[in-house]
Structure formats: structure tokens, C-alpha cells
Design an enzyme around this catalytic site. Structure first.
Site, PDB file in Angstrom:
ATOM      1  N   ASP A   7      80.769  65.413  28.811  1.00  0.00           N
ATOM      2  CA  ASP A   7      81.759  65.639  27.975  1.00  0.00           C
ATOM      3  C   ASP A   7      81.567  64.830  26.427  1.00  0.00           C
ATOM      4  O   ASP A   7      81.935  63.829  26.299  1.00  0.00           O
ATOM      5  CB  ASP A   7      83.247  65.095  28.567  1.00  0.00           C
ATOM      6  CG  ASP A   7      84.534  65.487  27.799  1.00  0.00           C
ATOM      7  OD1 ASP A   7      84.469  66.467  27.141  1.00  0.00           O
ATOM      8  OD2 ASP A   7      85.429  64.630  27.941  1.00  0.00           O
ATOM      9  N   GLU A  67      80.340  70.410  28.391  1.00  0.00           N
ATOM     10  CA  GLU A  67      81.739  71.038  27.960  1.00  0.00           C
ATOM     11  C   GLU A  67      81.693  71.699  26.517  1.00  0.00           C
ATOM     12  O   GLU A  67      81.471  70.994  25.812  1.00  0.00           O
ATOM     13  CB  GLU A  67      82.874  70.017  28.173  1.00  0.00           C
ATOM     14  CG  GLU A  67      84.299  70.578  28.186  1.00  0.00           C
ATOM     15  CD  GLU A  67      85.140  70.257  28.961  1.00  0.00           C
ATOM     16  OE1 GLU A  67      85.061  69.671  29.887  1.00  0.00           O
ATOM     17  OE2 GLU A  67      86.309  69.880  28.550  1.00  0.00           O
ATOM     18  N   ASP A 140      86.994  60.648  30.198  1.00  0.00           N
ATOM     19  CA  ASP A 140      85.817  61.310  29.718  1.00  0.00           C
ATOM     20  C   ASP A 140      84.739  61.467  30.706  1.00  0.00           C
ATOM     21  O   ASP A 140      84.244  62.511  30.783  1.00  0.00           O
ATOM     22  CB  ASP A 140      85.295  60.598  28.224  1.00  0.00           C
ATOM     23  CG  ASP A 140      86.441  60.661  27.233  1.00  0.00           C
ATOM     24  OD1 ASP A 140      86.490  61.494  26.715  1.00  0.00           O
ATOM     25  OD2 ASP A 140      86.904  59.473  27.141  1.00  0.00           O
TER      26      ASP A 140
END
Lengths: 170, 170
Positions: A7, A67, A140
Site C-alpha cells: 500500500d 494498491e 497501511d
């Protein structure tokens, strides 16, 4: 299958390496890479790049699942997230590791079955699927594990069967 | 002062190196870096990175001035521009070159005196200031030269005097 979920972010990049074999799925490594907000952006990108290169040398994933940048925040944040994801993809590409991108809504839909699932729902599902005693934190890192799960679940029928077996064990 | 202006993009990145000395200003190098739209994004980022590293080794600018990502386009384009700008900043940072960012409106305001100037107005002003016989093309290269001009004009009074002298010669 051994995938490193990421992420990306300039301030905080979450990562989570998930290894799936027949009948088992486990977290091999997870955490966050932070950069110093007091540094200029190029230096922070260089620090993130260096740390991520070190991470993939240590973890040696077969694939990296990232992501996709979500630009619905403020403009500058979106820019910084894009820049961070760029250096992460670059590091993976230069290491010869295949990269996959998933949108946040795809991650939600694949992991929870609901494209509008809340953060909490995703974290609970990730914890359950990975056999964690508590929802993963910080957020995260949890998101990175969710992206890794999304990739594994997207990769075909064997994953589908594993998921069904996990469901039966609950 | 010797600055490399960059207008980042995954498909096309414009660049323009401008050297300013007392009483003169000239384009040392300008062009575009393109990547193959048929390749996956990570490979394109790696190609862009490699080409840009080669460019700064050849050109050896003292500074790199980058146009800040403009996210008012579609989401995926904004993401790709952000990723491209990330690898460009990374390359400059790892080469020890200072990086400066300018928003599109700052470039317009500094170069033309009008923050809402059209592309054509910017190109005409860049051509005039740099003594080019025609507006620079393609557009990405022209934008890169404008960012370089913006940086030079932002850097203080000597530049202001040069600009005034150029104005007097017209």
C-alpha cells in the site's frame, strides 16, 4: 504462491508478504516503511526506494501486488502517493519481479465480497483468512496484506478451494 | 545556472535543458522520452528511468525542475503521471541533483505573467525568451522548456535583469 502486497505512500508504505501453499496460508513478513516528513520529496523517494529494494532482496517474493493510487483525496496527497507507487513499481521491475495492480474497490470486493466494505470489515476478514489473533495494524500494513490476499484470491481455482476449506473450518 | 526542465508522463516525458549565463540564455538539449504503450506499466517505468538516468549523465544539469503532476485529468492518467514523476525525481535524487517542483499555474504566471495563459501563449513566450525561430514542439518538450524558464526566472534578481534586457531588445 508468494506475494508481497504493498500500500504505497510517501510518508508510510505498508507491506505484507503472504505465502500460500496447498492447504496453508501465512504471513511471512509485514510492516511499514516510513520516510522523514522533514526531508524534501526527492530525498524521501530515494529513501523509500532504497528501503523497498532492501525489502524485496530480503523477502524475495514471486510477485508484487500494489494498491492502485486512489486520487480522490487532496491533489498533493494524490501526487505523492503516485510518486511513491512509481518508485515501488520501478524497484520491482528492475529486480525482475512481476507487478500486479488492484484498485481499492477490487481489493474490497475480492477480499470481503463487498466492493464498499469498510476498513474494519477488510481488516477483520484479513485477520480471519490469515489466522491472525487480532486485526492487523497499522492500517497501511493491513491494507498491504489485503492487497496480497486479493492477488492470491484472484489467481484462480486452487485459491477458491482453499478459501472454501477455510470457511468450513470456521 | 544550468537547469533541466521536465514535463513528466508515462507515455511521453518532455525535457529541456536551459543554460543561463550573464547576458545569455540558451537551450543546451531538448526532446522527449517515450515508452512503449504496449508494455506493462512497471516495464515502462523502468525504461523511462533508464533513459532519464542516461539523459542526466549526458546533460549534467545543476538542477532539475519538474512540472508538478496535474491531477485534473482522468484518474488513471493522473496516476501514471505521478508514477512517472516519481521515477524522474528518484533518478535526480540518486544522482545528487537538486530537484524543484512547479505547479502548472506557477509556470504560466512566472513565464508569461498570467497564471491562466494558454499553451500557445506559453510556447510563444518561451520561444521569444530563448531566441527560438519558432514555438518549440512537441508540446511536452515546450512544457519542459517552460518549467526550466520558470525555475531560472524564479531564482532571483539577476534573472530579472536579464529578462528586462531581453524585453528591451525586442
Amino acid at each position: 504462491m508468494f506475494v508481497l502486497g504493498v500500500d504505497p505512500g510517501l510518508t508510510t508504505t505498508g507491506f505484507g508478504a503472504v505465502r500460500k501453499t496447498v492447504g496453508s496460508i501465512e504471513v511471512a513478513a509485514a510492516g511499514v516503511i516510513r520516510t522523514d516528513p522533514g526531508l524534501p520529496t526527492p530525498g524521501r523517494l530515494a529513501d523509500l526506494y532504497g528501503d523497498f529494494v532492501g525489502l524485496i532482496e530480503d523477502v524475495r517474493p514471486e510477485g508484487v501486488a500494489v494498491e492502485r493510487v486512489f486520487v480522490n483525496k487532496n491533489r498533493l496527497t494524490a501526487t505523492r502517493v503516485g510518486q511513491a507507487s512509481g518508485v515501488i513499481m520501478l524497484a520491482a521491475a528492475l529486480a525482475g519481479i512481476e507487478v500486479f495492480e488492484y484498485t481499492p474497490s477490487a481489493v474490497k470486493a475480492v477480499v470481503t465480497g463487498d466492493g464498499s466494505a469498510s476498513k474494519t470489515q477488510i481488516q477483520q476478514m484479513v485477520a480471519r483468512r490469515l489466522g491472525l489473533s487480532a486485526p492487523p495494524a497499522p492500517a497501511d500494513m493491513a491494507d498491504a496484506l489485503a492487497v496480497a490476499m486479493c492477488h492470491i484470491q484472484s489467481m484462480g481455482t486452487r485459491v477458491g478451494r482453499l478459501t472454501a476449506a477455510q470457511g468450513a473450518r470456521r
